[in-house]
Design an enzyme around this catalytic site. Structure first.
Site, PDB file in Angstrom:
ATOM      1  N   ASP A  59       0.920  -1.275  -0.416  1.00  0.00           N
ATOM      2  CA  ASP A  59      -0.084  -0.200  -0.011  1.00  0.00           C
ATOM      3  C   ASP A  59       1.345   1.401  -0.133  1.00  0.00           C
ATOM      4  O   ASP A  59       1.522   1.752   1.118  1.00  0.00           O
ATOM      5  CB  ASP A  59      -1.012  -0.275   1.329  1.00  0.00           C
ATOM      6  CG  ASP A  59      -1.666   1.336   1.503  1.00  0.00           C
ATOM      7  OD1 ASP A  59      -1.340   2.297  -0.076  1.00  0.00           O
ATOM      8  OD2 ASP A  59      -2.714   0.998   2.712  1.00  0.00           O
ATOM      9  N   ASN A  82       3.922   4.466 -11.112  1.00  0.00           N
ATOM     10  CA  ASN A  82       3.039   4.561 -11.956  1.00  0.00           C
ATOM     11  C   ASN A  82       1.472   4.514 -11.165  1.00  0.00           C
ATOM     12  O   ASN A  82       0.586   4.559 -11.975  1.00  0.00           O
ATOM     13  CB  ASN A  82       3.095   3.113 -12.868  1.00  0.00           C
ATOM     14  CG  ASN A  82       1.426   2.790 -13.767  1.00  0.00           C
ATOM     15  OD1 ASN A  82       0.966   3.766 -14.513  1.00  0.00           O
ATOM     16  ND2 ASN A  82       0.835   1.752 -13.609  1.00  0.00           N
ATOM     17  N   TYR A 146      -7.074  15.648  -8.643  1.00  0.00           N
ATOM     18  CA  TYR A 146      -6.481  15.015  -9.372  1.00  0.00           C
ATOM     19  C   TYR A 146      -5.309  15.839 -10.238  1.00  0.00           C
ATOM     20  O   TYR A 146      -4.029  15.502 -10.394  1.00  0.00           O
ATOM     21  CB  TYR A 146      -7.372  14.379  -9.644  1.00  0.00           C
ATOM     22  CG  TYR A 146      -6.509  13.311 -11.281  1.00  0.00           C
ATOM     23  CD1 TYR A 146      -5.947  11.362 -10.638  1.00  0.00           C
ATOM     24  CD2 TYR A 146      -6.464  13.637 -12.366  1.00  0.00           C
ATOM     25  CE1 TYR A 146      -5.518  10.712 -11.526  1.00  0.00           C
ATOM     26  CE2 TYR A 146      -6.050  12.586 -13.349  1.00  0.00           C
ATOM     27  CZ  TYR A 146      -5.097  11.359 -13.246  1.00  0.00           C
ATOM     28  OH  TYR A 146      -4.534  11.035 -13.942  1.00  0.00           O
ATOM     29  N   LYS A 150      -0.891  15.892 -10.514  1.00  0.00           N
ATOM     30  CA  LYS A 150      -0.832  15.220 -12.017  1.00  0.00           C
ATOM     31  C   LYS A 150       0.116  16.598 -11.990  1.00  0.00           C
ATOM     32  O   LYS A 150       1.710  16.403 -12.723  1.00  0.00           O
ATOM     33  CB  LYS A 150      -1.578  14.526 -12.515  1.00  0.00           C
ATOM     34  CG  LYS A 150      -1.910  13.551 -12.361  1.00  0.00           C
ATOM     35  CD  LYS A 150      -0.745  12.225 -12.153  1.00  0.00           C
ATOM     36  CE  LYS A 150      -1.339  10.809 -11.962  1.00  0.00           C
ATOM     37  NZ  LYS A 150      -0.688   9.774 -11.745  1.00  0.00           N
ATOM     38  N   VAL A 179      -6.573   6.405 -21.310  1.00  0.00           N
ATOM     39  CA  VAL A 179      -5.871   5.212 -21.475  1.00  0.00           C
ATOM     40  C   VAL A 179      -7.065   3.665 -21.260  1.00  0.00           C
ATOM     41  O   VAL A 179      -7.805   4.174 -20.095  1.00  0.00           O
ATOM     42  CB  VAL A 179      -5.036   4.801 -21.342  1.00  0.00           C
ATOM     43  CG1 VAL A 179      -4.788   3.644 -21.199  1.00  0.00           C
ATOM     44  CG2 VAL A 179      -4.189   6.234 -21.045  1.00  0.00           C
ATOM     45  N   THR A 181      -8.111   1.213 -19.062  1.00  0.00           N
ATOM     46  CA  THR A 181      -7.532   1.052 -17.901  1.00  0.00           C
ATOM     47  C   THR A 181      -9.086   0.874 -17.132  1.00  0.00           C
ATOM     48  O   THR A 181     -10.262   1.555 -17.695  1.00  0.00           O
ATOM     49  CB  THR A 181      -6.788   1.471 -17.395  1.00  0.00           C
ATOM     50  OG1 THR A 181      -7.147   2.510 -17.124  1.00  0.00           O
ATOM     51  CG2 THR A 181      -5.863   1.535 -18.294  1.00  0.00           C
TER      52      THR A 181
END
Length: 250
Positions: A59, A82, A146, A150, A179, A181
């Site tokens: 974690d 990542n 978010y 980034k 992407v 995912t």
């Protein structure tokens, strides 16, 4: 600085699915020794079974998890930061626990991993550090926290690159758009736009590793998104008015 990946030891975070899993497979095909980490132990074992990577469940949102990962993984030649979480909605409705979780996993964890692994990387003669950021660095409505994590990652990578100039450690920052995912489902809002098209994670992984091998400092996926970032820097007001036509991006 170019990097030869074959035979190198690589640590991949967020490797139980998506870009991380695809990257682990691409690295295995290059003959790398891969240590892959994530929170989903079952998915992580499945990735390891397909690739021959060594799985380490951890974690990254906790200092204990980070310390254990560094101890058990050992020093890598290449670190691919990542792992990341998303959350979509109005900022005032975002639970404080989610704010802290995104800051911890998306920003604090890669900074801390880099800090802890860099001395050994340098003592071994050099290495390469990769940060998977996002096109959301331009600032995306309903994804304020978010976007901030980034953007912070991009700034940290740029400063680190300058700091490490001439010290045989390269830094590459990757900026994917949408992407294909589980990210969008997990953040609470599916991706519904037809443009930009969603990229397969395998394409992102391969392009990222080519950027590492070529020594590229920044890599936008698709490439034209780099123009969008520059437009945002030159004409931020116009850029954000146009971006509202398309809705949330990543």
């Amino acid at each position: 600085m170019t990097t030869v990946l074959r035979g190198r030891k690589v640590l991949v975070t967020g490797g139980s699915s998506g870009i991380g899993a695809a990257t682990t497979l691409a690295l295995a095909r290059r003959g790398c020794e891969v240590v892959v980490t994530g929170r989903d132990e079952r998915a992580l074992r499945a990735v390891a079974a397909r690739t021959g990577a060594r799985p380490l469940a951890a974690d990254l949102g906790s200092p204990e998890g980070l310390a254990r990962l560094v101890e058990e993984a050992g020093p890598p030649d290449v670190l691919i930061n990542n792992a990341g979480l998303g959350w979509s909605g109005e900022t005032e409705t975002m639970p404080g626990t989610e704010v802290r979780r995104l800051l911890a996993v998306n920003l604090a964890a890669p900074v801390e991993l880099t800090r802890m692994l860099l001395p050994a990387m340098r003592s071994r003669g050099g290495g390469h550090i990769v940060f998977v950021s996002s096109i959301a660095t331009v600032g995306v409505g309903t994804e304020a926290v978010y976007s901030a994590t980034k953007a912070g990652l991009r700034a940290f990578a740029a400063a680190l690159r300058d700091e490490l100039a001439g010290k045989h450690v390269a830094v590459t920052t990757v900026f994917p758009g949408a992407v294909r995912t589980p990210f969008f489902r997990r953040r609470g809002q599916e991706y519904t736009r037809s443009f930009p098209r969603m990229l397969p994670p395998e394409e992102v992984a391969e392009r990222m590793l080519r950027a590492v091998e070529r020594g590229e400092q920044e890599c936008f996926l698709p490439r034209w998104l780099g123009l969008a970032c520059r437009a945002n820097g030159l004409l931020p007001g116009t850029f954000h008015r146009l971006s509202r036509w398309f809705g949330p991006t990543a």
